[in-house]
Design a protein around this motif. Structure first.
Motif, PDB file in Angstrom:
ATOM      1  N   ALA A  46      62.551  97.321  49.338  1.00 41.81           N
ATOM      2  CA  ALA A  46      61.975  96.988  50.644  1.00 41.81           C
ATOM      3  C   ALA A  46      60.450  97.097  50.606  1.00 41.81           C
ATOM      4  N   VAL A  47      59.942  98.160  49.985  1.00 42.72           N
ATOM      5  CA  VAL A  47      58.493  98.362  49.879  1.00 42.72           C
ATOM      6  C   VAL A  47      57.860  97.229  49.086  1.00 42.72           C
ATOM      7  N   LYS A  48      58.479  96.823  47.989  1.00 43.79           N
ATOM      8  CA  LYS A  48      57.926  95.736  47.171  1.00 43.79           C
ATOM      9  C   LYS A  48      57.819  94.435  47.967  1.00 43.79           C
ATOM     10  N   ILE A  49      58.828  94.145  48.759  1.00 45.32           N
ATOM     11  CA  ILE A  49      58.802  92.931  49.581  1.00 45.32           C
ATOM     12  C   ILE A  49      57.659  93.002  50.582  1.00 45.32           C
ATOM     13  N   LEU A  50      57.514  94.136  51.258  1.00 39.17           N
ATOM     14  CA  LEU A  50      56.455  94.267  52.256  1.00 39.17           C
ATOM     15  C   LEU A  50      55.074  94.302  51.618  1.00 39.17           C
ATOM     16  N   GLU A  51      54.940  94.913  50.456  1.00 41.89           N
ATOM     17  CA  GLU A  51      53.645  94.912  49.778  1.00 41.89           C
ATOM     18  C   GLU A  51      53.219  93.491  49.439  1.00 41.89           C
ATOM     19  N   SER A  52      54.151  92.700  48.966  1.00 43.64           N
ATOM     20  CA  SER A  52      53.852  91.299  48.656  1.00 43.64           C
ATOM     21  C   SER A  52      53.492  90.524  49.924  1.00 43.64           C
ATOM     22  N   ALA A  53      54.261  90.716  50.976  1.00 49.00           N
ATOM     23  CA  ALA A  53      54.012  90.004  52.231  1.00 49.00           C
ATOM     24  C   ALA A  53      52.706  90.451  52.880  1.00 49.00           C
ATOM     25  N   ALA A  54      52.334  91.707  52.706  1.00 49.47           N
ATOM     26  CA  ALA A  54      51.103  92.224  53.305  1.00 49.47           C
ATOM     27  C   ALA A  54      49.865  91.563  52.712  1.00 49.47           C
ATOM     28  N   LYS A  55      49.984  91.002  51.523  1.00 48.24           N
ATOM     29  CA  LYS A  55      48.857  90.327  50.869  1.00 48.24           C
ATOM     30  C   LYS A  55      48.673  88.897  51.360  1.00 48.24           C
ATOM     31  N   LYS A  56      49.637  88.387  52.082  1.00 49.73           N
ATOM     32  CA  LYS A  56      49.549  87.012  52.578  1.00 49.73           C
ATOM     33  C   LYS A  56      48.526  86.938  53.708  1.00 49.73           C
ATOM     34  N   PRO A  57      47.826  85.805  53.812  1.00 53.91           N
ATOM     35  CA  PRO A  57      46.788  85.694  54.838  1.00 53.91           C
ATOM     36  C   PRO A  57      47.322  85.795  56.271  1.00 53.91           C
ATOM     37  N   ASN A  58      48.581  85.500  56.474  1.00 53.38           N
ATOM     38  CA  ASN A  58      49.151  85.557  57.822  1.00 53.38           C
ATOM     39  C   ASN A  58      49.929  86.844  58.071  1.00 53.38           C
ATOM     40  N   SER A  59      49.649  87.874  57.288  1.00 58.97           N
ATOM     41  CA  SER A  59      50.289  89.175  57.469  1.00 58.97           C
ATOM     42  C   SER A  59      49.989  89.709  58.864  1.00 58.97           C
ATOM     43  N   THR A  60      50.931  90.487  59.393  1.00 55.65           N
ATOM     44  CA  THR A  60      50.781  91.007  60.755  1.00 55.65           C
ATOM     45  C   THR A  60      50.608  92.524  60.756  1.00 55.65           C
ATOM     46  N   VAL A  61      50.131  93.021  61.858  1.00 53.75           N
ATOM     47  CA  VAL A  61      49.988  94.466  62.041  1.00 53.75           C
ATOM     48  C   VAL A  61      51.363  95.125  61.959  1.00 53.75           C
ATOM     49  N   GLN A  62      52.362  94.509  62.573  1.00 51.00           N
ATOM     50  CA  GLN A  62      53.712  95.077  62.544  1.00 51.00           C
ATOM     51  C   GLN A  62      54.217  95.219  61.113  1.00 51.00           C
ATOM     52  N   LEU A  63      53.992  94.209  60.300  1.00 46.79           N
ATOM     53  CA  LEU A  63      54.434  94.269  58.904  1.00 46.79           C
ATOM     54  C   LEU A  63      53.735  95.415  58.176  1.00 46.79           C
TER      55      LEU A  63
END
Length: 128
Positions: free
Chosen positions: A99-116
């Motif tokens: 789960a952490v790996k998925i969120l770490e990857s998604a957090a690097k995306k330009p459209n990442s959100t505060v909630q994420l």
């Protein structure tokens, strides 16, 4: 809303909205038939698939939920909302590292959100 469905029983958006409303009301079991019906007529709507994932996660059907999220990601590959839900599904299955790996990857995306990013911090705190 059910009155509207009586008048327009084939309205996909009404079925989808009913499903989302039932999830929000804490009734995922009843949401699934409405969402499945909506998805059968709108198979390329990632929002319906994501809602199906949420309903299945709430019922403890995490594998079914992740399958719905994966199909949603095929339709909307950069959607951080779907990645967030997918990661939380893994966390509910006690697969925190994944789960952490998925969120770490998604957090690097330009459209990442505060909630994420908040969910990532929470999972880091839980995982250690």
């Amino acid at each position: 809303m059910t009155e509207s469905l009586t008048l327009a029983p084939n309205n996909t958006q009404l079925h989808a909205e009913l499903g989302r409303a039932l999830i929000a009301a804490g009734n995922p079991q009843s949401a699934i038939p409405a969402l499945v019906r909506a998805q059968s007529t709108e198979p390329n709507d990632w929002r319906i698939l994501s809602a199906l994932g949420v309903a299945n996660d709430q019922l403890g059907r995490h594998e079914a939920a992740r399958n719905a999220y994966q199909r949603a990601l095929e339709l909307s590959p950069e959607n951080v909302s779907i990645y967030n839900n997918l990661a939380l599904s893994w966390a509910l299955s006690r697969q925190l590292e994944h789960a952490v790996k998925i969120l770490e990857s998604a957090a690097k995306k330009p459209n990442s959100t505060v909630q994420l990013r908040q969910n990532l911090a929470l999972l880091h705190g839980i995982h250690g």
